[in-house]
Design a protein around this motif. Structure first.
Motif, PDB file in Angstrom:
ATOM      1  N   UNK A  23      -5.142  64.559 -33.261  1.00  0.00           N
ATOM      2  CA  UNK A  23      -4.747  63.145 -33.157  1.00  0.00           C
ATOM      3  C   UNK A  23      -4.975  62.620 -31.747  1.00  0.00           C
ATOM      4  N   UNK A  24      -4.620  63.409 -30.742  1.00  0.00           N
ATOM      5  CA  UNK A  24      -4.809  62.978 -29.351  1.00  0.00           C
ATOM      6  C   UNK A  24      -6.287  62.903 -28.989  1.00  0.00           C
ATOM      7  N   UNK A  25      -7.037  63.902 -29.381  1.00  0.00           N
ATOM      8  CA  UNK A  25      -8.460  63.927 -29.039  1.00  0.00           C
ATOM      9  C   UNK A  25      -9.196  62.797 -29.760  1.00  0.00           C
ATOM     10  N   UNK A  26      -8.882  62.577 -31.024  1.00  0.00           N
ATOM     11  CA  UNK A  26      -9.524  61.497 -31.773  1.00  0.00           C
ATOM     12  C   UNK A  26      -9.213  60.124 -31.170  1.00  0.00           C
ATOM     13  N   UNK A  27      -8.008  59.955 -30.638  1.00  0.00           N
ATOM     14  CA  UNK A  27      -7.645  58.675 -30.013  1.00  0.00           C
ATOM     15  C   UNK A  27      -8.488  58.418 -28.765  1.00  0.00           C
ATOM     16  N   UNK A  85       1.404  67.888 -25.347  1.00  0.00           N
ATOM     17  CA  UNK A  85       1.034  66.964 -26.422  1.00  0.00           C
ATOM     18  C   UNK A  85       2.262  66.759 -27.307  1.00  0.00           C
ATOM     19  N   UNK A  86       2.491  65.493 -27.655  1.00  0.00           N
ATOM     20  CA  UNK A  86       3.584  65.141 -28.565  1.00  0.00           C
ATOM     21  C   UNK A  86       2.970  64.495 -29.794  1.00  0.00           C
ATOM     22  N   UNK A  87       3.469  64.848 -30.952  1.00  0.00           N
ATOM     23  CA  UNK A  87       2.995  64.256 -32.191  1.00  0.00           C
ATOM     24  C   UNK A  87       3.119  62.740 -32.117  1.00  0.00           C
ATOM     25  N   UNK A  88       2.093  62.012 -32.552  1.00  0.00           N
ATOM     26  CA  UNK A  88       2.206  60.545 -32.549  1.00  0.00           C
ATOM     27  C   UNK A  88       3.455  60.054 -33.276  1.00  0.00           C
ATOM     28  N   UNK A  89       3.889  60.764 -34.303  1.00  0.00           N
ATOM     29  CA  UNK A  89       5.082  60.341 -35.052  1.00  0.00           C
ATOM     30  C   UNK A  89       6.380  60.588 -34.288  1.00  0.00           C
ATOM     31  N   UNK A  90       6.326  61.371 -33.219  1.00  0.00           N
ATOM     32  CA  UNK A  90       7.529  61.682 -32.439  1.00  0.00           C
ATOM     33  C   UNK A  90       7.521  61.023 -31.058  1.00  0.00           C
ATOM     34  N   UNK A  91       6.481  60.286 -30.742  1.00  0.00           N
ATOM     35  CA  UNK A  91       6.405  59.664 -29.417  1.00  0.00           C
ATOM     36  C   UNK A  91       7.496  58.608 -29.260  1.00  0.00           C
ATOM     37  N   UNK A  92       8.033  58.528 -28.050  1.00  0.00           N
ATOM     38  CA  UNK A  92       9.089  57.576 -27.755  1.00  0.00           C
ATOM     39  C   UNK A  92      10.483  58.069 -28.073  1.00  0.00           C
ATOM     40  N   UNK A  93      10.597  59.301 -28.549  1.00  0.00           N
ATOM     41  CA  UNK A  93      11.902  59.853 -28.943  1.00  0.00           C
ATOM     42  C   UNK A  93      12.461  60.823 -27.907  1.00  0.00           C
ATOM     43  N   UNK A  94      11.788  60.990 -26.771  1.00  0.00           N
ATOM     44  CA  UNK A  94      12.283  61.886 -25.730  1.00  0.00           C
ATOM     45  C   UNK A  94      11.744  63.303 -25.811  1.00  0.00           C
ATOM     46  N   UNK A  95      10.832  63.556 -26.743  1.00  0.00           N
ATOM     47  CA  UNK A  95      10.293  64.909 -26.892  1.00  0.00           C
ATOM     48  C   UNK A  95       9.478  65.289 -25.650  1.00  0.00           C
ATOM     49  N   UNK A  96       8.672  64.374 -25.139  1.00  0.00           N
ATOM     50  CA  UNK A  96       7.882  64.652 -23.941  1.00  0.00           C
ATOM     51  C   UNK A  96       8.761  65.031 -22.763  1.00  0.00           C
ATOM     52  N   UNK A  97       9.855  64.314 -22.583  1.00  0.00           N
ATOM     53  CA  UNK A  97      10.786  64.633 -21.493  1.00  0.00           C
ATOM     54  C   UNK A  97      11.389  66.024 -21.682  1.00  0.00           C
ATOM     55  N   UNK A  98      11.781  66.339 -22.918  1.00  0.00           N
ATOM     56  CA  UNK A  98      12.328  67.674 -23.196  1.00  0.00           C
ATOM     57  C   UNK A  98      11.311  68.756 -22.855  1.00  0.00           C
TER      58      UNK A  98
END
Length: 174
Positions: A23-27, A85-98
């Motif tokens: 998903x990230x690479x395709x974007x 990398x964070x799943x597009x469906x989980x972005x904005x939920x704080x997963x990257x910070x964790x």
């Protein structure tokens, strides 16, 4: 968020990791990999020798991942490098910070003295802001180094953080 666990990545996680990676690479907005990157190359990137890979998971669902490796060999081995990398469906939920916070603890636990990101795409403002909040500084700009799928050539940053006070680092020969 309290139910999200960060744990070692396993081969059973790879299909989910592949989907997030793809998903990230395709974007074409945050990573330099080409869409033709093979599953084998991606598996080696996340599970190769000397790679520490972790996933953020909610039950069996993988929400994101990171990897920590030495940034350089030999005399540069005390500096870690990491990718996230964070799943597009989980972005904005704080997963990257964790993931970021966990990776800093992981790197310290492995004895790294600093962490360096070699290639943070400047237009990835969420990542740049997160890394700054977690103590990283932009120490260099690579002009027009990334070919963004929509915006054309954009800058990439080198970001750096000391993980321990250099006054307490071992001597160079230890």
């Amino acid at each position: 968020m309290n139910d999200i666990q960060i744990r070692p990545a396993t081969s059973a996680d790879f299909d989910a990791m592949w989907n997030i990676f793809s998903a990230h690479v395709d974007a074409g907005e945050t990573y330099p990999f080409e869409p033709e990157t093979t599953r084998e190359a991606v598996q080696a990137y996340w599970f190769g020798q000397g790679v520490t890979s972790r996933v953020a998971a909610l039950g069996e669902r993988v929400l994101g991942m990171y990897r920590v490796v030495p940034n350089q060999l030999g005399r540069g081995r005390h500096v870690a490098n990491a990718s996230y990398m964070v799943s597009p469906s989980a972005q904005g939920a704080g997963v990257g910070r964790m993931l970021g916070e966990h990776s800093l603890l992981e790197a310290r636990g492995q004895g790294y003295l600093a962490m360096q990101f070699n290639y943070v795409v400047s237009t990835n403002t969420a990542a740049v802001m997160l890394w700054k909040k977690l103590g990283f500084s932009i120490v260099g700009t690579l002009p027009k180094a990334f070919r963004h799928k929509r915006l054309g050539y954009v800058d990439a940053y080198v970001m750096y953080q000391l993980l321990q006070d250099p006054d307490h680092w071992p001597t160079a020969d230890e």
